[in-house]
Scaffold this motif. Structure first.
Motif, PDB file in Angstrom:
ATOM      1  N   LEU A   1       0.870  -1.173   0.000  1.00  0.00           N
ATOM      2  CA  LEU A   1       0.000   0.000   0.000  1.00  0.00           C
ATOM      3  C   LEU A   1       0.910   1.228   0.000  1.00  0.00           C
ATOM      4  CD1 LEU A   1      -3.087   0.227   0.211  1.00  0.00           C
ATOM      5  CD2 LEU A   1      -2.804   0.562   2.668  1.00  0.00           C
ATOM      6  N   TRP A   2       0.694   2.144  -0.960  1.00  0.00           N
ATOM      7  CA  TRP A   2       1.570   3.309  -1.124  1.00  0.00           C
ATOM      8  C   TRP A   2       0.782   4.601  -0.955  1.00  0.00           C
ATOM      9  CZ3 TRP A   2       6.578   1.684  -2.644  1.00  0.00           C
ATOM     10  CH2 TRP A   2       6.666   0.389  -3.170  1.00  0.00           C
ATOM     11  N   ASP A   3       1.446   5.604  -0.411  1.00  0.00           N
ATOM     12  CA  ASP A   3       0.875   6.948  -0.356  1.00  0.00           C
ATOM     13  C   ASP A   3       1.317   7.657  -1.636  1.00  0.00           C
ATOM     14  OD1 ASP A   3       1.006   9.886   0.093  1.00  0.00           O
ATOM     15  OD2 ASP A   3       0.145   9.350   2.033  1.00  0.00           O
ATOM     16  N   LYS A   4       0.348   8.113  -2.434  1.00  0.00           N
ATOM     17  CA  LYS A   4       0.696   8.694  -3.736  1.00  0.00           C
ATOM     18  C   LYS A   4       1.492   9.996  -3.585  1.00  0.00           C
ATOM     19  CE  LYS A   4      -1.256  10.171  -8.175  1.00  0.00           C
ATOM     20  NZ  LYS A   4      -1.627  11.578  -8.305  1.00  0.00           N
ATOM     21  N   THR A   5       1.163  10.790  -2.572  1.00  0.00           N
ATOM     22  CA  THR A   5       1.835  12.078  -2.410  1.00  0.00           C
ATOM     23  C   THR A   5       3.272  11.910  -1.915  1.00  0.00           C
ATOM     24  OG1 THR A   5      -0.347  12.852  -1.747  1.00  0.00           O
ATOM     25  CG2 THR A   5       1.450  14.437  -1.557  1.00  0.00           C
ATOM     26  N   SER A   6       3.442  11.159  -0.821  1.00  0.00           N
ATOM     27  CA  SER A   6       4.799  10.992  -0.268  1.00  0.00           C
ATOM     28  C   SER A   6       5.598   9.924  -1.019  1.00  0.00           C
ATOM     29  CB  SER A   6       4.727  10.621   1.211  1.00  0.00           C
ATOM     30  OG  SER A   6       4.230   9.301   1.351  1.00  0.00           O
ATOM     31  N   ARG A   7       4.885   9.095  -1.803  1.00  0.00           N
ATOM     32  CA  ARG A   7       5.483   7.993  -2.585  1.00  0.00           C
ATOM     33  C   ARG A   7       6.135   6.941  -1.702  1.00  0.00           C
ATOM     34  NH1 ARG A   7       8.242  11.949  -7.201  1.00  0.00           N
ATOM     35  NH2 ARG A   7       6.365  13.197  -7.497  1.00  0.00           N
ATOM     36  N   GLU A   8       5.661   6.844  -0.471  1.00  0.00           N
ATOM     37  CA  GLU A   8       6.224   5.864   0.462  1.00  0.00           C
ATOM     38  C   GLU A   8       5.305   4.664   0.620  1.00  0.00           C
ATOM     39  OE1 GLU A   8       7.104   7.912   4.093  1.00  0.00           O
ATOM     40  OE2 GLU A   8       8.676   9.125   3.140  1.00  0.00           O
ATOM     41  N   CYS A   9       5.916   3.518   0.916  1.00  0.00           N
ATOM     42  CA  CYS A   9       5.134   2.323   1.180  1.00  0.00           C
ATOM     43  C   CYS A   9       4.620   2.410   2.621  1.00  0.00           C
ATOM     44  CB  CYS A   9       5.987   1.085   0.991  1.00  0.00           C
ATOM     45  SG  CYS A   9       5.104  -0.424   1.357  1.00  0.00           S
ATOM     46  N   ILE A  10       3.293   2.459   2.785  1.00  0.00           N
ATOM     47  CA  ILE A  10       2.695   2.609   4.118  1.00  0.00           C
ATOM     48  C   ILE A  10       2.613   1.260   4.828  1.00  0.00           C
ATOM     49  CG2 ILE A  10       0.667   3.476   5.388  1.00  0.00           C
ATOM     50  CD1 ILE A  10      -0.250   4.727   2.735  1.00  0.00           C
ATOM     51  N   HIS A  11       2.335   0.212   4.026  1.00  0.00           N
ATOM     52  CA  HIS A  11       2.177  -1.101   4.646  1.00  0.00           C
ATOM     53  C   HIS A  11       2.399  -2.211   3.621  1.00  0.00           C
ATOM     54  CE1 HIS A  11       0.799  -3.813   7.783  1.00  0.00           C
ATOM     55  NE2 HIS A  11       0.108  -4.468   6.864  1.00  0.00           N
ATOM     56  N   SER A  12       2.906  -3.345   4.102  1.00  0.00           N
ATOM     57  CA  SER A  12       3.034  -4.543   3.268  1.00  0.00           C
ATOM     58  C   SER A  12       2.194  -5.655   3.871  1.00  0.00           C
ATOM     59  CB  SER A  12       4.491  -5.013   3.218  1.00  0.00           C
ATOM     60  OG  SER A  12       5.195  -4.319   2.235  1.00  0.00           O
ATOM     61  N   PHE A  13       1.253  -6.174   3.089  1.00  0.00           N
ATOM     62  CA  PHE A  13       0.498  -7.353   3.524  1.00  0.00           C
ATOM     63  C   PHE A  13       1.254  -8.556   2.970  1.00  0.00           C
ATOM     64  CE2 PHE A  13      -2.626  -3.944   2.921  1.00  0.00           C
ATOM     65  CZ  PHE A  13      -3.305  -3.958   4.143  1.00  0.00           C
ATOM     66  N   CYS A  14       1.653  -9.454   3.843  1.00  0.00           N
ATOM     67  CA  CYS A  14       2.451 -10.598   3.370  1.00  0.00           C
ATOM     68  C   CYS A  14       1.570 -11.805   3.103  1.00  0.00           C
ATOM     69  CB  CYS A  14       3.543 -10.935   4.372  1.00  0.00           C
ATOM     70  SG  CYS A  14       4.749  -9.611   4.474  1.00  0.00           S
ATOM     71  N   GLU A  15       1.769 -12.379   1.910  1.00  0.00           N
ATOM     72  CA  GLU A  15       1.000 -13.553   1.501  1.00  0.00           C
ATOM     73  C   GLU A  15       1.891 -14.771   1.657  1.00  0.00           C
ATOM     74  OE1 GLU A  15      -2.090 -14.399   0.171  1.00  0.00           O
ATOM     75  OE2 GLU A  15      -2.504 -12.522   1.183  1.00  0.00           O
ATOM     76  N   HIS A  16       1.544 -15.666   2.570  1.00  0.00           N
ATOM     77  CA  HIS A  16       2.429 -16.808   2.773  1.00  0.00           C
ATOM     78  C   HIS A  16       2.067 -18.003   1.905  1.00  0.00           C
ATOM     79  CE1 HIS A  16       4.428 -14.575   5.835  1.00  0.00           C
ATOM     80  NE2 HIS A  16       3.275 -14.370   6.460  1.00  0.00           N
ATOM     81  N   GLY A  17       0.780 -18.089   1.519  1.00  0.00           N
ATOM     82  CA  GLY A  17       0.336 -19.268   0.767  1.00  0.00           C
ATOM     83  C   GLY A  17       0.655 -19.221  -0.714  1.00  0.00           C
ATOM     84  N   GLY A  18       0.968 -18.053  -1.247  1.00  0.00           N
ATOM     85  CA  GLY A  18       1.203 -17.913  -2.687  1.00  0.00           C
ATOM     86  C   GLY A  18       1.299 -16.437  -2.994  1.00  0.00           C
TER      87      GLY A  18
END
Length: 402
Positions: free
Chosen positions: A168-185
């Motif tokens: 998930l990215w903030d368009k203005t700051s261009r920073e990654c706000i959060h990473s959802f990790c998928e373990h199954g695939g």
């Protein structure tokens, strides 16, 4: 009011390879599809109007999307370019080299001013639609990026990658706000809920997950498909989700109830893509069978209260039901219901169940009709071949005798 099963309205044939992507224009008059055959098709929803085939990409077209106004169609390709087409007879397009590898995804912002692209070069890029000016790149993924989408308000971007994360990215700051990790695939496809408060992800582990992007937590987890889930689309009301899978089915999920509503069998082989129209009265699907199908949804956002009442056999609707239920989809959530007189309740449930069964049968009959027509076509082909063989045999015998 009975619940009516979604019905197959049209199917379009014209592509010469698997369909990769489908999207409706704002006014529903046109449907765009992309295919591994390197072409983009614009189908008219009006009868007797011919389709346009747009040729320009040098390799498979991986994704297509209409601009919010419907005046442009964007396509991304394995030839590393993005094209912006005018969806008319001429099929004029502007092309720009967007990435250094396959472009997997293109998406317009809701104001139609920006375009976000995702690629096998592991980056997500944002461009202006006017003059296709490069704005910035998001490059924290460490593997192919399959999909990228703007949030409805344009402030966030979500991206899904083969590195097994959804970012998930903030368009203005261009920073990654959060990473959802998928373990199954990894996630093949991701999209924002119309409210912008959550995202849905279609996984190679056969699951569909709904995440809250304010609290960054898993809200719902559906295990309804028996194979990889390729694509999904939210109904504009935000109450339903349609999914397409390699198990060849489309499924409609009721997000308020947290359960599977319908399973649709239309494609032979994998269902590769699916998308609701802008008001949700239709949805389109594409498959490896080279077919594009248009389905009538048969539930209207305005009548949603009625539909839900029928399903719940008389349960009253209140505002609290409009938030998505947090649950794991194998687990039934207990809800407090107004206590009906038992007999009435049972009777209503039987009626609803009977209505659902009848609608299901009607839906399956639609599919059977189509399957029979396909079988007839194949039979005709076989008969023609047989006739040809017999004629050839006759010729050979005559030649030998003469």
């Amino acid at each position: 009011a009975w619940i009516i099963y979604p019905s197959l309205e049209k199917h379009f044939k014209g592509h010469r390879d698997a369909i990769t992507s489908v999207d409706f224009s704002l006014n529903k008059k046109q449907l765009a599809s992309g295919s591994m055959d390197s072409c983009l098709m614009i189908w008219s929803m009006r009868p007797q109007m011919r389709a346009y085939r747009f040729v320009g990409h040098k390799d498979a077209v991986m994704c297509v999307q209409f601009s919010p106004s419907g005046h442009l169609v964007a396509s991304g390709s394995r030839d590393k370019t993005v094209r912006l087409w005018v969806p008319s007879v001429k099929g004029e397009s502007t092309v720009f080299k967007a990435h250094t590898a396959t472009v997997r995804s293109v998406h317009f912002s809701s104001d139609g001013q920006s375009l976000v692209t995702a690629s096998d070069d592991k980056t997500v890029k944002v461009w202006t639609v006017h003059r296709q000016k490069f704005l910035f790149s998001l490059s924290q993924h460490i593997n192919w990026v399959r999909c990228a989408r703007f949030s409805p308000d344009g402030r966030l971007i979500v991206s899904a990658s083969d590195d097994k994360t959804v970012k998930l990215w903030d368009k203005t700051s261009r920073e990654c706000i959060h990473s959802f990790c998928e373990h199954g695939g990894f996630v093949n496809h991701v999209d924002f809920h119309p409210s912008g408060t959550c995202i849905a992800a279609a996984g190679t582990d056969n699951t569909v997950k709904v995440w809250d992007v304010r609290m960054n937590r898993l809200l719902q987890h559906y295990q309804v498909h028996s194979a990889v889930v390729n694509s999904l689309s939210f109904h504009p009301s935000g109450n339903y989700l349609v999914t397409a899978s390699n198990d060849s089915t489309l499924k409609i999920l009721d997000l308020l109830e947290g359960r599977l509503l319908y399973t649709l069998h239309g494609h032979q082989g994998p269902a590769t893509c699916v998308a609701f129209s802008r008001v949700g009265d239709f949805f389109a699907s594409g498959g490896s069978d080279e077919q594009v199908m248009v389905w009538k949804t048969n539930f209207d956002a305005a009548d949603y209260g009625d539909v839900l009442k029928t399903q719940k056999s008389g349960t009253s609707m209140d505002g609290t039901h409009h938030t998505l239920v947090e649950m794991n989809c194998g687990v039934h959530l207990k809800k407090t219901k107004p206590q009906d007189s038992g007999r009435n309740h049972a009777q209503q449930e039987e009626e609803t169940s009977l209505a659902n069964t009848l609608e299901h049968i009607m839906g399956q009959l639609d599919v059977l009709t189509q399957t029979v027509s396909i079988l007839e076509q194949r039979l005709t082909l076989t008969e023609d071949k047989l006739k040809e063989c017999l004629e050839n045999q006759q010729k050979i015998i005559q030649n030998k005798m003469s």
